[in-house]
Enzyme design. Structure first.
Site, PDB file in Angstrom:
ATOM      1  N   LYS A  20      -1.993   4.551  13.834  1.00  0.00           N
ATOM      2  CA  LYS A  20      -3.081   4.198  13.341  1.00  0.00           C
ATOM      3  C   LYS A  20      -2.774   3.254  12.310  1.00  0.00           C
ATOM      4  CE  LYS A  20      -5.550   8.317  14.744  1.00  0.00           C
ATOM      5  NZ  LYS A  20      -6.603   9.205  14.361  1.00  0.00           N
ATOM      6  N   TYR A  60     -12.705   6.228  22.132  1.00  0.00           N
ATOM      7  CA  TYR A  60     -13.423   7.417  21.492  1.00  0.00           C
ATOM      8  C   TYR A  60     -14.764   7.491  22.013  1.00  0.00           C
ATOM      9  CZ  TYR A  60      -9.774   7.863  17.669  1.00  0.00           C
ATOM     10  OH  TYR A  60      -8.664   8.185  17.091  1.00  0.00           O
ATOM     11  N   PHE A  68     -19.924  10.394  12.143  1.00  0.00           N
ATOM     12  CA  PHE A  68     -18.714   9.678  11.421  1.00  0.00           C
ATOM     13  C   PHE A  68     -18.129   8.594  12.257  1.00  0.00           C
ATOM     14  CE2 PHE A  68     -17.041  13.614  13.685  1.00  0.00           C
ATOM     15  CZ  PHE A  68     -15.992  13.202  14.380  1.00  0.00           C
ATOM     16  N   ARG A  96       1.511  16.459  21.143  1.00  0.00           N
ATOM     17  CA  ARG A  96       0.445  17.266  20.306  1.00  0.00           C
ATOM     18  C   ARG A  96       1.222  18.209  19.455  1.00  0.00           C
ATOM     19  NH1 ARG A  96      -4.893  15.291  20.340  1.00  0.00           N
ATOM     20  NH2 ARG A  96      -5.625  17.248  19.979  1.00  0.00           N
ATOM     21  N   THR A 102      -5.694  18.057  13.600  1.00  0.00           N
ATOM     22  CA  THR A 102      -6.301  16.869  13.101  1.00  0.00           C
ATOM     23  C   THR A 102      -6.098  16.658  11.580  1.00  0.00           C
ATOM     24  OG1 THR A 102      -7.703  17.452  14.940  1.00  0.00           O
ATOM     25  CG2 THR A 102      -8.425  15.734  13.299  1.00  0.00           C
ATOM     26  N   ARG A 113       1.725  15.081  11.061  1.00  0.00           N
ATOM     27  CA  ARG A 113       0.531  14.813   9.789  1.00  0.00           C
ATOM     28  C   ARG A 113       0.668  15.869   8.951  1.00  0.00           C
ATOM     29  NH1 ARG A 113      -3.806  15.403  15.027  1.00  0.00           N
ATOM     30  NH2 ARG A 113      -4.322  13.012  15.234  1.00  0.00           N
ATOM     31  N   ASN A 127      -5.012  10.272   9.708  1.00  0.00           N
ATOM     32  CA  ASN A 127      -3.776  11.183  10.090  1.00  0.00           C
ATOM     33  C   ASN A 127      -2.937  10.422  10.864  1.00  0.00           C
ATOM     34  OD1 ASN A 127      -5.508  10.709  12.344  1.00  0.00           O
ATOM     35  ND2 ASN A 127      -6.155  12.709  12.563  1.00  0.00           N
ATOM     36  N   HIS A 130      -2.612   8.964  16.650  1.00  0.00           N
ATOM     37  CA  HIS A 130      -3.515   9.459  17.923  1.00  0.00           C
ATOM     38  C   HIS A 130      -2.539   9.817  19.141  1.00  0.00           C
ATOM     39  CE1 HIS A 130      -6.314   9.947  21.010  1.00  0.00           C
ATOM     40  NE2 HIS A 130      -5.441   9.210  21.802  1.00  0.00           N
ATOM     41  N   GLU A 141      -6.582   6.697  28.761  1.00  0.00           N
ATOM     42  CA  GLU A 141      -6.319   5.731  27.593  1.00  0.00           C
ATOM     43  C   GLU A 141      -5.500   4.969  27.806  1.00  0.00           C
ATOM     44  OE1 GLU A 141      -5.538   8.884  24.857  1.00  0.00           O
ATOM     45  OE2 GLU A 141      -7.684   9.580  24.675  1.00  0.00           O
TER      46      GLU A 141
HETATM   47  P1  IDP Z   1      -7.414  14.479  17.252  1.00  0.00           P
HETATM   48  O1  IDP Z   1      -7.292  13.122  16.818  1.00  0.00           O
HETATM   49  O2  IDP Z   1      -6.634  15.430  16.649  1.00  0.00           O
HETATM   50  O3  IDP Z   1      -7.481  14.475  18.868  1.00  0.00           O
HETATM   51  P2  IDP Z   1     -10.335  14.555  17.338  1.00  0.00           P
HETATM   52  O4  IDP Z   1     -11.332  15.502  17.197  1.00  0.00           O
HETATM   53  O5  IDP Z   1     -10.461  13.774  18.709  1.00  0.00           O
HETATM   54  O6  IDP Z   1      -9.133  14.667  16.608  1.00  0.00           O
HETATM   55  O7  IDP Z   1     -10.816  13.152  16.398  1.00  0.00           O
HETATM   56  C1  IDP Z   1     -10.532  11.934  16.621  1.00  0.00           C
HETATM   57  C2  IDP Z   1     -10.254  11.116  15.140  1.00  0.00           C
HETATM   58  O8  IDP Z   1     -11.569  10.970  14.508  1.00  0.00           O
HETATM   59  C3  IDP Z   1      -9.529  11.993  14.144  1.00  0.00           C
HETATM   60  O9  IDP Z   1      -7.953  11.849  14.477  1.00  0.00           O
HETATM   61  C4  IDP Z   1      -9.766  11.574  12.983  1.00  0.00           C
HETATM   62  O10 IDP Z   1      -9.049  10.464  12.484  1.00  0.00           O
HETATM   63  C5  IDP Z   1     -10.977  11.286  13.236  1.00  0.00           C
HETATM   64  N1  IDP Z   1     -12.159  12.368  12.524  1.00  0.00           N
HETATM   65  C6  IDP Z   1     -12.193  13.535  13.464  1.00  0.00           C
HETATM   66  N2  IDP Z   1     -13.144  14.571  12.681  1.00  0.00           N
HETATM   67  C7  IDP Z   1     -13.640  13.502  11.777  1.00  0.00           C
HETATM   68  C8  IDP Z   1     -14.625  13.712  10.740  1.00  0.00           C
HETATM   69  O11 IDP Z   1     -15.310  15.049  10.669  1.00  0.00           O
HETATM   70  N3  IDP Z   1     -14.927  12.840   9.878  1.00  0.00           N
HETATM   71  C9  IDP Z   1     -14.162  11.527   9.935  1.00  0.00           C
HETATM   72  N4  IDP Z   1     -13.195  11.420  10.862  1.00  0.00           N
HETATM   73  C10 IDP Z   1     -13.045  12.437  11.686  1.00  0.00           C
END
Ligand code: IDP
Length: 154
Positions: A20, A60, A68, A96, A102, A113, A127, A130, A141
């Protein structure tokens, strides 16, 4: 003698990863790829690009309607990302696991992370990386980021 197994070889396991914009800004792309390669996985495609909002909306799609989501777009388009396809035995589970959970604050030490991610400060949760969450997501994807590598529709 009988063959060792009559099971046909599994299709190559692959995952789509994104380094990212924070990973690029913080000069951590090599470190993240290093960890993935050191584990034994193979990077089989790599591309740097600035993501456009349409691509992100596809990528996404499960988050598009969340409050968000605009902050994710802001974060993910503020600079280039590196998209890669990584292959190896059970690579989705493996990557993973290397990535960690996350949110960087609570991601386990030893994970990408957990070791390298910073506390959540801005509107988006930054973070670094992805990784597709299942083989089916990986194929979906890969078709978005590397259309030329999409699996043939069955
Ligand atoms: P992942 O990347 O660990 O699979 P996901 O729940 O699919 O997690 O979320 C996608 C991305 O969206 C996360 O990596 C993070 O950058 C962002 N994200 C997730 N939850 C939140 C939130 O509550 N607020 C803001 N950004 C979020």
């Amino acid at each position: 003698t009988a063959p060792e197994s009559t099971t046909p070889p599994a299709p190559s396991d692959r995952i789509l990863i994104l380094l990212k914009p924070d990973a690029v800004e913080r000069r951590l792309t090599g470190e993240v790829l290093r960890r993935i390669e050191a584990k034994g996985y193979e990077v089989t495609a790599l591309r740097m690009l600035t993501a456009d909002p349409r691509t992100l909306a596809e990528h996404y799609s499960e988050h598009v309607s969340k409050p968000f989501y605009p902050s994710i777009v802001q974060y993910m388009t503020r600079g280039p990302v590196i998209a890669a396809v990584v292959e190896g035995e059970r690579v989705v589970e493996g990557v993973r696991s290397l990535m960690g959970t996350t949110e960087p604050t609570t991601a386990a030490p030893g994970t990408i992370r957990g070791d390298l991610g910073r506390a959540w400060e801005g509107p988006a949760m930054e973070n670094l990386v992805h990784g597709s969450d299942s083989p089916a997501s990986a194929e979906r994807e890969i078709a978005i980021w590397f259309p030329e590598l999409a699996a043939a529709a069955s």
